[in-house]
Scaffold this motif. Structure first.
Motif, PDB file in Angstrom:
ATOM      1  N   GLU A  70      60.882  53.902  42.342  1.00  0.00           N
ATOM      2  CA  GLU A  70      60.825  55.317  42.004  1.00  0.00           C
ATOM      3  C   GLU A  70      59.513  55.929  42.470  1.00  0.00           C
ATOM      4  OE1 GLU A  70      61.717  56.491  38.081  1.00  0.00           O
ATOM      5  OE2 GLU A  70      63.785  55.758  38.149  1.00  0.00           O
ATOM      6  N   LEU A  71      59.629  57.129  43.014  1.00  0.00           N
ATOM      7  CA  LEU A  71      58.451  57.843  43.493  1.00  0.00           C
ATOM      8  C   LEU A  71      57.782  58.507  42.297  1.00  0.00           C
ATOM      9  CD1 LEU A  71      57.009  58.432  46.157  1.00  0.00           C
ATOM     10  CD2 LEU A  71      58.356  60.538  46.321  1.00  0.00           C
ATOM     11  N   GLU A  72      56.817  57.847  41.741  1.00  0.00           N
ATOM     12  CA  GLU A  72      56.168  58.304  40.519  1.00  0.00           C
ATOM     13  C   GLU A  72      55.218  59.466  40.808  1.00  0.00           C
ATOM     14  OE1 GLU A  72      54.786  55.072  38.032  1.00  0.00           O
ATOM     15  OE2 GLU A  72      55.842  53.653  39.303  1.00  0.00           O
ATOM     16  N   PRO A  73      54.750  60.176  39.763  1.00  0.00           N
ATOM     17  CA  PRO A  73      53.846  61.316  39.990  1.00  0.00           C
ATOM     18  C   PRO A  73      52.595  60.940  40.781  1.00  0.00           C
ATOM     19  CG  PRO A  73      54.693  61.368  37.749  1.00  0.00           C
ATOM     20  CD  PRO A  73      55.174  60.076  38.348  1.00  0.00           C
ATOM     21  N   GLU A  74      52.058  59.747  40.558  1.00  0.00           N
ATOM     22  CA  GLU A  74      50.931  59.251  41.357  1.00  0.00           C
ATOM     23  C   GLU A  74      51.342  57.895  41.926  1.00  0.00           C
ATOM     24  OE1 GLU A  74      47.109  59.358  39.500  1.00  0.00           O
ATOM     25  OE2 GLU A  74      47.587  61.148  38.338  1.00  0.00           O
ATOM     26  N   PRO A  75      52.116  57.902  43.010  1.00  0.00           N
ATOM     27  CA  PRO A  75      52.762  56.671  43.489  1.00  0.00           C
ATOM     28  C   PRO A  75      51.798  55.557  43.868  1.00  0.00           C
ATOM     29  CG  PRO A  75      53.686  58.626  44.538  1.00  0.00           C
ATOM     30  CD  PRO A  75      52.451  59.060  43.831  1.00  0.00           C
ATOM     31  N   LEU A  76      50.593  55.898  44.319  1.00  0.00           N
ATOM     32  CA  LEU A  76      49.648  54.878  44.778  1.00  0.00           C
ATOM     33  C   LEU A  76      48.552  54.586  43.752  1.00  0.00           C
ATOM     34  CD1 LEU A  76      49.288  55.832  48.549  1.00  0.00           C
ATOM     35  CD2 LEU A  76      50.443  53.836  47.584  1.00  0.00           C
ATOM     36  N   ALA A  77      48.729  55.060  42.531  1.00  0.00           N
ATOM     37  CA  ALA A  77      47.777  54.712  41.478  1.00  0.00           C
ATOM     38  C   ALA A  77      47.814  53.203  41.238  1.00  0.00           C
ATOM     39  CB  ALA A  77      48.113  55.465  40.202  1.00  0.00           C
ATOM     40  N   PRO A  78      46.687  52.599  40.891  1.00  0.00           N
ATOM     41  CA  PRO A  78      46.667  51.148  40.666  1.00  0.00           C
ATOM     42  C   PRO A  78      47.719  50.720  39.651  1.00  0.00           C
ATOM     43  CG  PRO A  78      44.433  52.018  40.699  1.00  0.00           C
ATOM     44  CD  PRO A  78      45.349  53.209  40.721  1.00  0.00           C
ATOM     45  N   GLY A  79      48.447  49.653  39.993  1.00  0.00           N
ATOM     46  CA  GLY A  79      49.426  49.096  39.073  1.00  0.00           C
ATOM     47  C   GLY A  79      50.836  49.618  39.241  1.00  0.00           C
ATOM     48  N   THR A  80      51.033  50.678  40.035  1.00  0.00           N
ATOM     49  CA  THR A  80      52.396  51.168  40.247  1.00  0.00           C
ATOM     50  C   THR A  80      53.131  50.203  41.188  1.00  0.00           C
ATOM     51  OG1 THR A  80      51.813  52.492  42.175  1.00  0.00           O
ATOM     52  CG2 THR A  80      51.638  53.559  40.021  1.00  0.00           C
ATOM     53  N   PRO A  81      54.466  50.176  41.132  1.00  0.00           N
ATOM     54  CA  PRO A  81      55.223  49.282  42.032  1.00  0.00           C
ATOM     55  C   PRO A  81      54.908  49.521  43.504  1.00  0.00           C
ATOM     56  CG  PRO A  81      56.645  50.072  40.280  1.00  0.00           C
ATOM     57  CD  PRO A  81      55.357  50.835  40.152  1.00  0.00           C
ATOM     58  N   LEU A  82      54.769  50.795  43.919  1.00  0.00           N
ATOM     59  CA  LEU A  82      54.451  51.066  45.321  1.00  0.00           C
ATOM     60  C   LEU A  82      53.063  50.554  45.666  1.00  0.00           C
ATOM     61  CD1 LEU A  82      55.073  52.295  48.049  1.00  0.00           C
ATOM     62  CD2 LEU A  82      54.272  54.513  47.174  1.00  0.00           C
ATOM     63  N   SER A  83      52.102  50.760  44.784  1.00  0.00           N
ATOM     64  CA  SER A  83      50.747  50.277  45.040  1.00  0.00           C
ATOM     65  C   SER A  83      50.724  48.759  45.191  1.00  0.00           C
ATOM     66  CB  SER A  83      49.817  50.715  43.908  1.00  0.00           C
ATOM     67  OG  SER A  83      48.521  50.190  44.089  1.00  0.00           O
ATOM     68  N   ARG A  84      51.468  48.064  44.332  1.00  0.00           N
ATOM     69  CA  ARG A  84      51.508  46.598  44.429  1.00  0.00           C
ATOM     70  C   ARG A  84      52.136  46.142  45.746  1.00  0.00           C
ATOM     71  NH1 ARG A  84      52.914  47.026  38.827  1.00  0.00           N
ATOM     72  NH2 ARG A  84      55.126  46.733  39.334  1.00  0.00           N
ATOM     73  N   ALA A  85      53.210  46.805  46.173  1.00  0.00           N
ATOM     74  CA  ALA A  85      53.865  46.429  47.426  1.00  0.00           C
ATOM     75  C   ALA A  85      52.951  46.696  48.620  1.00  0.00           C
ATOM     76  CB  ALA A  85      55.176  47.194  47.579  1.00  0.00           C
ATOM     77  N   VAL A  86      52.240  47.812  48.595  1.00  0.00           N
ATOM     78  CA  VAL A  86      51.311  48.138  49.678  1.00  0.00           C
ATOM     79  C   VAL A  86      50.166  47.130  49.727  1.00  0.00           C
ATOM     80  CG1 VAL A  86      49.574  49.834  50.384  1.00  0.00           C
ATOM     81  CG2 VAL A  86      51.884  50.589  49.782  1.00  0.00           C
ATOM     82  N   THR A  87      49.644  46.765  48.569  1.00  0.00           N
ATOM     83  CA  THR A  87      48.557  45.781  48.518  1.00  0.00           C
ATOM     84  C   THR A  87      49.026  44.434  49.068  1.00  0.00           C
ATOM     85  OG1 THR A  87      47.553  46.867  46.604  1.00  0.00           O
ATOM     86  CG2 THR A  87      46.961  44.564  46.993  1.00  0.00           C
ATOM     87  N   GLU A  88      50.215  44.025  48.711  1.00  0.00           N
ATOM     88  CA  GLU A  88      50.762  42.761  49.227  1.00  0.00           C
ATOM     89  C   GLU A  88      50.904  42.823  50.742  1.00  0.00           C
ATOM     90  OE1 GLU A  88      54.711  39.865  48.772  1.00  0.00           O
ATOM     91  OE2 GLU A  88      54.589  41.757  47.651  1.00  0.00           O
ATOM     92  N   ALA A  89      51.395  43.950  51.265  1.00  0.00           N
ATOM     93  CA  ALA A  89      51.560  44.092  52.707  1.00  0.00           C
ATOM     94  C   ALA A  89      50.221  44.033  53.432  1.00  0.00           C
ATOM     95  CB  ALA A  89      52.275  45.398  53.022  1.00  0.00           C
ATOM     96  N   ASP A  90      49.216  44.678  52.876  1.00  0.00           N
ATOM     97  CA  ASP A  90      47.899  44.708  53.531  1.00  0.00           C
ATOM     98  C   ASP A  90      47.165  43.376  53.431  1.00  0.00           C
ATOM     99  OD1 ASP A  90      47.822  47.182  54.721  1.00  0.00           O
ATOM    100  OD2 ASP A  90      47.003  48.218  52.964  1.00  0.00           O
ATOM    101  N   SER A  91      47.639  42.479  52.589  1.00  0.00           N
ATOM    102  CA  SER A  91      46.991  41.172  52.473  1.00  0.00           C
ATOM    103  C   SER A  91      47.445  40.205  53.561  1.00  0.00           C
ATOM    104  CB  SER A  91      47.283  40.555  51.101  1.00  0.00           C
ATOM    105  OG  SER A  91      48.656  40.186  50.994  1.00  0.00           O
ATOM    106  N   LEU A  92      48.506  40.553  54.288  1.00  0.00           N
ATOM    107  CA  LEU A  92      49.047  39.663  55.311  1.00  0.00           C
ATOM    108  C   LEU A  92      48.222  39.744  56.588  1.00  0.00           C
ATOM    109  CD1 LEU A  92      52.849  40.453  54.868  1.00  0.00           C
ATOM    110  CD2 LEU A  92      51.590  38.496  53.953  1.00  0.00           C
TER     111      LEU A  92
END
Length: 338
Positions: A70-92
């Motif tokens: 879900e596109l939350e009001p602050e999608p890239l705030a720490p701890g949101t599902p999108l933020s976690r997925a982006v962090t995982e992607a950038d760790s590769l």
């Protein structure tokens, strides 16, 4: 009309001067494009965002996949599902194709009315070799055309919506610093940098492209969700049809129907309801298949499936008695327009 495949698309290719492009940059870009659309009510909450990371040399090698967030009001705030997925992607580490995809609910207008489609636009932002950012915008409505995809002139609809699309494309181009490359002409329309060509000038590529291509495409998409079977009612009829409206959580998802003159029955997904219309429809087709297995006629099957106990995920019928449409085409029209 609302379609399951794009009416048209536009692409911007952005090459930053220095440094590699990180997944967070793609996500920020996708969200910025969403904000431009939202400024014209072409995107409204709640959208769905997905993240994928695939090997550049083997796209079957998926390293990260997060769908339907879900596109939350602050999608890239720490701890949101999108933020976690982006962090995982950038760790590769390595060469990957990174994709951010947002399905945008939005409103299309006609004089005196406003209608919501659950997938009015799709934003796709891809990173290639950490150096090229490709932004693609797709639309799934014909509200921007002077004639709809059934070849009917719609001056009021065009006047309400085409300027909104033009303004949004201009806003995205300003955001990205370049004009878009319009997508290729397709069976429905011809995109331009500012919207679409006027099909009244050269004529449409196909007569009734929605009925010719979209109706079969919807059927294939719907039936791909259930196992193949020969124990089916006929899919088409030249006779009037009786139908029930299927709702889930107060939203119309589609129409289950049966012919009054032969052994045809089926389900028409309400395309504006998005993927849920097809999820629900698959279950109603299985119910019809079960009725067929019991030897029920098409009209008997319509009554039988409507009387099955309701299920929250499958939905329930709205009416106590079936409605009548003069033709299956008329019901398909209803399911594809609103």
């Amino acid at each position: 009309m609302i379609t399951s495949v794009p009416i048209g698309d536009w692409t911007w290719e952005v090459t930053p001067g220095t440094g590699e492009i990180r997944t967070v940059r793609a996500a920020e870009t996708a969200l910025a494009v969403w904000s431009v659309l939202a400024g014209h009510e072409l995107a409204t909450p709640v959208g769905k965002v997905s993240v994928s990371v695939r090997s550049l040399n083997d796209t079957r090698d998926v390293r990260v996949r997060a769908d339907g967030l879900e596109l939350e009001p602050e999608p890239l705030a720490p701890g949101t599902p999108l933020s976690r997925a982006v962090t995982e992607a950038d760790s590769l580490e390595g060469d990957f194709v990174v994709g951010i995809r947002i399905e945008c609910p939005g409103y299309w207008l006609e004089p005196g009315a406003k209608h919501r489609a659950e997938k009015l636009f799709v934003i796709q932002v891809d990173i290639w070799k950490s150096s090229l950012l490709v932004v693609t915008l797709e639309t799934y409505a014909d509200a921007w055309l002077t004639t709809d995809t059934r070849d009917r002139e719609q001056p009021g609809v065009y006047a309400e919506n085409a300027p909104r699309l033009t303004a949004a494309l201009g806003g995205i181009s300003s955001l990205l610093g370049m004009a878009p490359t319009a997508g290729d002409p397709n069976r429905h329309a011809t995109p331009t940098e500012t919207g679409f060509e006027d099909p009244r000038i050269e004529g449409p590529a196909y007569d009734d492209s929605w009925g010719t291509f979209e109706v079969p495409a919807r059927s294939r998409l719907l039936r791909s969700r259930i196992p193949a079977s020969e124990d089916e009612y006929q899919e088409i009829t030249d006779h009037p049809v009786r139908y029930f409206t299927v709702q889930r959580a107060g939203q119309t998802m589609g129409y289950v129907w049966a012919s009054v003159g032969d052994e045809a029955a089926g389900y028409e997904p309400r395309t504006a309801a998005g993927v849920g219309a097809f999820e629900v429809g698959a279950e109603w087709l299985l119910r019809l298949r079960a009725a067929r297995g019991q030897g029920l006629s098409a009209l008997e099957a319509l009554t039988w499936v409507a009387q099955r106990p309701p299920h929250p995920e499958t939905g329930l019928v709205l009416e106590d008695i079936p409605q009548v449409a003069p033709s299956l085409d008329a019901l398909e029209e209803l399911s594809g327009r609103y």
